[in-house]
Design a protein around this motif. Structure first.
Motif, PDB file in Angstrom:
ATOM      1  N   ILE A   1       7.810  10.627 -24.411  1.00 27.48           N
ATOM      2  CA  ILE A   1       6.613  11.661 -23.626  1.00 27.48           C
ATOM      3  C   ILE A   1       5.759  12.074 -24.905  1.00 27.48           C
ATOM      4  O   ILE A   1       6.553  12.348 -26.248  1.00 27.48           O
ATOM      5  N   VAL A   2       4.469  11.605 -24.879  1.00 29.40           N
ATOM      6  CA  VAL A   2       3.602  12.496 -26.137  1.00 29.40           C
ATOM      7  C   VAL A   2       2.870  13.483 -25.591  1.00 29.40           C
ATOM      8  O   VAL A   2       2.424  13.448 -24.466  1.00 29.40           O
ATOM      9  N   LEU A   3       3.019  14.688 -26.506  1.00 30.45           N
ATOM     10  CA  LEU A   3       2.343  15.790 -26.001  1.00 30.45           C
ATOM     11  C   LEU A   3       0.686  15.932 -26.790  1.00 30.45           C
ATOM     12  O   LEU A   3       0.765  15.745 -27.964  1.00 30.45           O
ATOM     13  N   VAL A   4      -0.219  16.197 -26.032  1.00 29.86           N
ATOM     14  CA  VAL A   4      -1.576  16.294 -26.642  1.00 29.86           C
ATOM     15  C   VAL A   4      -2.331  17.553 -26.142  1.00 29.86           C
ATOM     16  O   VAL A   4      -1.798  17.908 -25.022  1.00 29.86           O
ATOM     17  N   ASN A   5      -2.959  18.044 -26.654  1.00 31.76           N
ATOM     18  CA  ASN A   5      -3.989  19.158 -26.231  1.00 31.76           C
ATOM     19  C   ASN A   5      -5.616  18.838 -26.798  1.00 31.76           C
ATOM     20  O   ASN A   5      -5.787  17.932 -27.537  1.00 31.76           O
TER      21      ASN A   5
ATOM     22  N   SER B   1      -1.113  16.445 -16.062  1.00 36.08           N
ATOM     23  CA  SER B   1      -1.792  17.538 -16.938  1.00 36.08           C
ATOM     24  C   SER B   1      -0.796  18.613 -16.975  1.00 36.08           C
ATOM     25  O   SER B   1      -0.226  19.182 -15.876  1.00 36.08           O
ATOM     26  N   VAL B   2      -0.203  19.314 -17.987  1.00 30.54           N
ATOM     27  CA  VAL B   2       0.607  20.519 -18.281  1.00 30.54           C
ATOM     28  C   VAL B   2      -0.299  21.532 -18.898  1.00 30.54           C
ATOM     29  O   VAL B   2      -0.340  21.435 -20.275  1.00 30.54           O
ATOM     30  N   PRO B   3      -0.473  22.679 -18.380  1.00 29.83           N
ATOM     31  CA  PRO B   3      -1.269  23.745 -18.772  1.00 29.83           C
ATOM     32  C   PRO B   3      -0.216  24.600 -19.968  1.00 29.83           C
ATOM     33  O   PRO B   3       1.071  24.439 -19.676  1.00 29.83           O
ATOM     34  N   GLN B   4      -0.575  25.191 -20.988  1.00 33.64           N
ATOM     35  CA  GLN B   4       0.113  25.809 -21.949  1.00 33.64           C
ATOM     36  C   GLN B   4       0.363  27.340 -21.242  1.00 33.64           C
ATOM     37  O   GLN B   4      -0.125  28.464 -21.807  1.00 33.64           O
TER      38      GLN B   4
ATOM     39  N   ASP C   1       7.082  27.874 -25.427  1.00 33.20           N
ATOM     40  CA  ASP C   1       6.312  26.776 -25.713  1.00 33.20           C
ATOM     41  C   ASP C   1       6.472  25.947 -24.169  1.00 33.20           C
ATOM     42  O   ASP C   1       7.371  25.260 -24.065  1.00 33.20           O
ATOM     43  N   TYR C   2       5.832  26.271 -23.024  1.00 37.25           N
ATOM     44  CA  TYR C   2       5.933  25.778 -22.057  1.00 37.25           C
ATOM     45  C   TYR C   2       5.729  24.335 -21.702  1.00 37.25           C
ATOM     46  O   TYR C   2       6.425  23.399 -21.077  1.00 37.25           O
TER      47      TYR C   2
ATOM     48  N   THR D   1       3.801  33.006 -15.127  1.00 32.71           N
ATOM     49  CA  THR D   1       2.857  33.652 -16.215  1.00 32.71           C
ATOM     50  C   THR D   1       3.451  33.542 -17.562  1.00 32.71           C
ATOM     51  O   THR D   1       4.618  33.428 -17.589  1.00 32.71           O
ATOM     52  N   ALA D   2       2.488  34.128 -18.372  1.00 32.89           N
ATOM     53  CA  ALA D   2       3.291  34.063 -20.096  1.00 32.89           C
ATOM     54  C   ALA D   2       4.390  35.142 -20.116  1.00 32.89           C
ATOM     55  O   ALA D   2       5.277  34.841 -20.812  1.00 32.89           O
TER      56      ALA D   2
END
Length: 461
Positions: free
Chosen positions: A291-295, A365-368, A424-425, A413-414
């Protein structure tokens, strides 16, 4: 007169006209070239007229060196945000950055509308620890307004001896008021690659693409295997907030996870000006899931790696759309201490996609969610820069990104995540995804290590 003879005479007449037609075309081209040259000379004369007027009549005395540098800077600024002229001072700054022997904050910044805009903070640096985020504006340094200053002047003020303090005034979109952040400068030596093992999964965090990144990535894979005593369930390659760096290191890094196929191509002005780079036989990761994580802070070389692994179906890309810098800059020496940093090509993923403007779209798509500001804070990307290169094939996803409807998968929620111990979600989501592939009854083992420090810190490409 026989018709055959008439046809013959007609052909001869036409044949006689061919050289005349060719000469006419050549003369027209020569006239066009002469007209263009004359127009160029007129423009240069106009430039010299302005130059002389400024020298003679400007309210303050100027130097020819400053005026010429300003003219060069203006010419390159009219091209794109990444082409620039490097004088002796810029060369010295680049050397300091490359050597890593300077006190600083760990920020990649861009000038915008007279203020300094943060492109990305580098992990484990004072700026990153203080919570400075991509898209923040720096308006004051130690209480002094920097509006109208050059980017070099602002960067010089932010650098200083390790251990000294500096206060930045930050304007963050989504917040009502500016706020101050006091930081302590440190000796900036970026570790390009770090790794750890969590739940039998190897996590490889790549922060920059310097001269050692490819070798350090391979060393990280070997270190994970050694720490576990066996192969992991899979790997997470964390490219978030990686501003990029050296093209050859992006290629070497991607090659560590591929055993065949194209990694990237770069294409210049002419149609036949294409250079392709391919993976060599041998996959250091032995085909295990990735899995590659990008933002929005993943740029340039980071996008090359993510795009190659995505197009080759070698990895699943998660996170948010990346920065979208799909251009190649070449350093062209002019003198012993000056050079031209010029955009000379665009790069393309193996499927022929240009990531310019559009970036790498994640497969999932995974939001932080663990970032309390993630909804209100606008994302800063290549297409926000003035005069950025246009990508005619860019997909407009502004409607999707503006969608305010909550995905039921991402409703936490945070504060809720913090109570659950999730800081780190995006990483947590990737770990949960890969953990589903783990054999039943496999244990949890945690290990981590840092590779030998590399003194090479790249200028972001």
């Amino acid at each position: 007169m026989p018709k055959s003879l008439l046809r013959t005479l007609g052909l001869l007449a036409a044949g006689a006209a061919i050289p005349t037609t060719m000469m006419a075309v050549q003369n027209a081209r020569a006239a066009e070239s002469t007209a263009q040259d004359n127009d160029t000379y007129k423009q240069l004369d106009q430039f010299m007229n302005v130059f002389q007027k400024v020298r003679a009549d400007y309210v303050d005395k100027t130097t020819d060196k400053d005026l010429i540098k300003g003219a060069i800077d203006g010419m390159l600024a009219s091209l794109d945000p990444h082409s620039s002229y490097m004088d002796a001072h810029d060369f010295q700054q680049m050397k300091l950055t490359t050597d890593g022997n300077y006190g600083g904050l760990g920020l990649t910044v861009q000038a915008e509308d007279g203020v300094v805009k943060v492109v990305t903070p580098t992990e484990d640096t004072p700026a990153w620890k203080a919570g400075i985020k991509s898209g923040d504006y720096i308006t004051h340094i130690n209480g002094k307004l920097i509006y109208g200053s050059t980017l070099d002047e602002a960067v010089d003020q932010m650098r200083g001896d390790p251990g000294t303090k500096i206060t930045l005034t930050i304007v963050r979109p989504g917040r009502d008021k500016p706020f101050d952040v006091t930081l302590t400068r440190e000796n900036i030596v970026i570790k390009p690659v770090k790794w750890k093992v969590t739940d039998n999964i190897g996590i490889i965090n790549i922060n920059s693409f310097s001269k050692q990144t490819g070798a350090d990535t391979r060393a990280a894979i070997a270190g994970i295997d050694k720490a576990l005593g066996h192969k992991p369930t899979g790997y997470i390659i964390d490219l978030r907030d990686d501003p990029g760096g050296l093209l050859d290191q992006a290629i070497e890094t991607a090659d560590a996870f591929l055993d065949h196929g194209e990694i990237v191509s770069q294409r210049g002005r002419e149609k036949d000006d294409i250079e392709r780079y391919y993976a060599k036989p041998g996959d250091d990761a032995h085909g295990l899931p990735i899995i590659v994580l990008v933002n929005a802070g993943s740029a340039s070389a980071a996008e090359i790696v993510a795009g190659a692994l995505q197009d080759q179906r070698r990895a699943v890309v998660m996170g948010e759309r990346s920065f979208g810098k799909g251009s190649v800059q070449t350093l062209l020496p002019l003198t012993d201490d000056t050079a031209l940093r010029l955009t000379t090509a665009r790069y393309y993923t193996p499927s022929g996609r240009s990531v310019q403007e559009g970036g790498i779209q994640p497969d999932i798509s995974v939001p932080q969610l663990s970032d309390p500001d993630y909804k209100d804070r606008p994302k800063f990307r290549e297409d926000d820069l003035r005069r950025h290169l246009i990508n005619e094939a860019k997909v407009d996803d502004s409607v999707l990104e503006a969608d305010s409807k909550t995905d039921p998968r991402f409703a936490a929620t945070a504060d809720q995540l913090k109570k659950q111990g999730v800081n780190d979600y995006q990483l947590s989501y990737a770990l949960q995804t890969l953990s589903r592939l783990a054999p039943a009854g496999s244990g949890t083992r945690v290990a981590q290590a840092l590779p030998p420090t590399s003194a090479d810190i790249p200028v972001a490409n």
